[in-house]
Design a protein around this motif. Structure first.
Motif, short mmCIF file in Angstrom:
data_model
loop_
_atom_site.label_atom_id
_atom_site.label_comp_id
_atom_site.label_asym_id
_atom_site.label_seq_id
_atom_site.Cartn_x
_atom_site.Cartn_y
_atom_site.Cartn_z
N ILE A 22 -29.23 -30.56 35.60
CA ILE A 22 -30.57 -30.03 35.36
C ILE A 22 -31.63 -30.93 36.00
O ILE A 22 -32.57 -30.45 36.62
CB ILE A 22 -30.83 -29.86 33.85
N ASN A 23 -31.47 -32.23 35.84
CA ASN A 23 -32.44 -33.16 36.42
C ASN A 23 -32.50 -33.06 37.95
O ASN A 23 -33.56 -33.26 38.55
CB ASN A 23 -32.15 -34.58 35.97
N GLN A 24 -31.40 -32.72 38.58
CA GLN A 24 -31.38 -32.48 40.03
C GLN A 24 -32.14 -31.19 40.38
O GLN A 24 -32.74 -31.09 41.44
CB GLN A 24 -29.94 -32.37 40.53
N LEU A 25 -32.10 -30.22 39.47
CA LEU A 25 -32.71 -28.91 39.69
C LEU A 25 -34.22 -28.89 39.45
O LEU A 25 -34.95 -28.14 40.10
CB LEU A 25 -32.03 -27.90 38.75
N ILE A 26 -34.70 -29.72 38.55
CA ILE A 26 -36.10 -29.67 38.10
C ILE A 26 -37.11 -29.69 39.25
O ILE A 26 -38.02 -28.85 39.27
CB ILE A 26 -36.38 -30.77 37.06
N THR A 28 -36.98 -28.64 42.27
CA THR A 28 -36.95 -27.36 42.99
C THR A 28 -37.63 -26.27 42.17
O THR A 28 -38.43 -25.48 42.70
CB THR A 28 -35.50 -26.96 43.31
N VAL A 29 -37.34 -26.23 40.88
CA VAL A 29 -37.94 -25.20 40.02
C VAL A 29 -39.45 -25.41 39.92
O VAL A 29 -40.21 -24.44 39.95
CB VAL A 29 -37.28 -25.20 38.63
N HIS A 36 -45.32 -23.73 35.69
CA HIS A 36 -46.29 -24.75 35.31
C HIS A 36 -45.64 -25.93 34.61
O HIS A 36 -46.24 -27.00 34.53
CB HIS A 36 -47.38 -24.16 34.41
N GLN A 37 -44.44 -25.73 34.08
CA GLN A 37 -43.72 -26.81 33.39
C GLN A 37 -42.25 -26.43 33.33
O GLN A 37 -41.90 -25.27 33.12
CB GLN A 37 -44.27 -27.00 31.98
N HIS A 73 -37.63 -16.35 38.92
CA HIS A 73 -36.93 -17.63 38.74
C HIS A 73 -35.45 -17.41 38.44
O HIS A 73 -34.59 -18.07 39.02
CB HIS A 73 -37.61 -18.41 37.60
N GLN A 74 -35.18 -16.49 37.55
CA GLN A 74 -33.78 -16.22 37.16
C GLN A 74 -32.94 -15.72 38.33
O GLN A 74 -31.73 -15.89 38.34
CB GLN A 74 -33.73 -15.21 36.01
#
Length: 102
Positions: A22-26, A28-29, A36-37, A73-74
């Motif tokens: 997840i931390n790798q993905l954040i 990019t998202v 916004h968050q 996003h999904q």
């Protein structure tokens, strides 16, 4: 503005593996239109009688401009790749989509 709270329930002892993904993905998202968050949170280990403990869960706290942005996003390719990467570690996902009370 919509607030999303997602609980990602992982297999015991596998939380850090999923959290690392997840931390790798954040980043990019956070670049997605309408985001916004996008934060990952974990259970604060406190021994108080009124607190529920969730040591094998990761909670996502997200703010999206609209339902359209959240739906886009999904469907992003990086989300498909992320879900495939962690699928063997995840037991369940519960997603709440919330709006301000009026």
């Amino acid at each position: 503005m919509l607030t999303v709270v997602a609980e990602i329930c992982v297999k015991p002892g596998r939380r850090q593996v999923v959290l690392d993904a997840i931390n790798q993905l954040i980043p990019t998202v956070l670049e997605e239109d309408g985001c916004h968050q996008y934060d990952a949170l974990v259970d604060h280990q406190a021994q108080v009688p009124w607190k529920q403990n969730s040591p094998d869960s990761i909670f996502m706290l997200e703010l999206w401009e609209s339902l359209r942005h959240l739906e886009q996003h999904q469907q992003m390719p990086h989300m498909d790749a992320h879900r495939a990467l962690i699928k063997d570690e995840v037991v369940d996902v519960k997603i709440l989509v919330l709006e301000a009370a009026k």
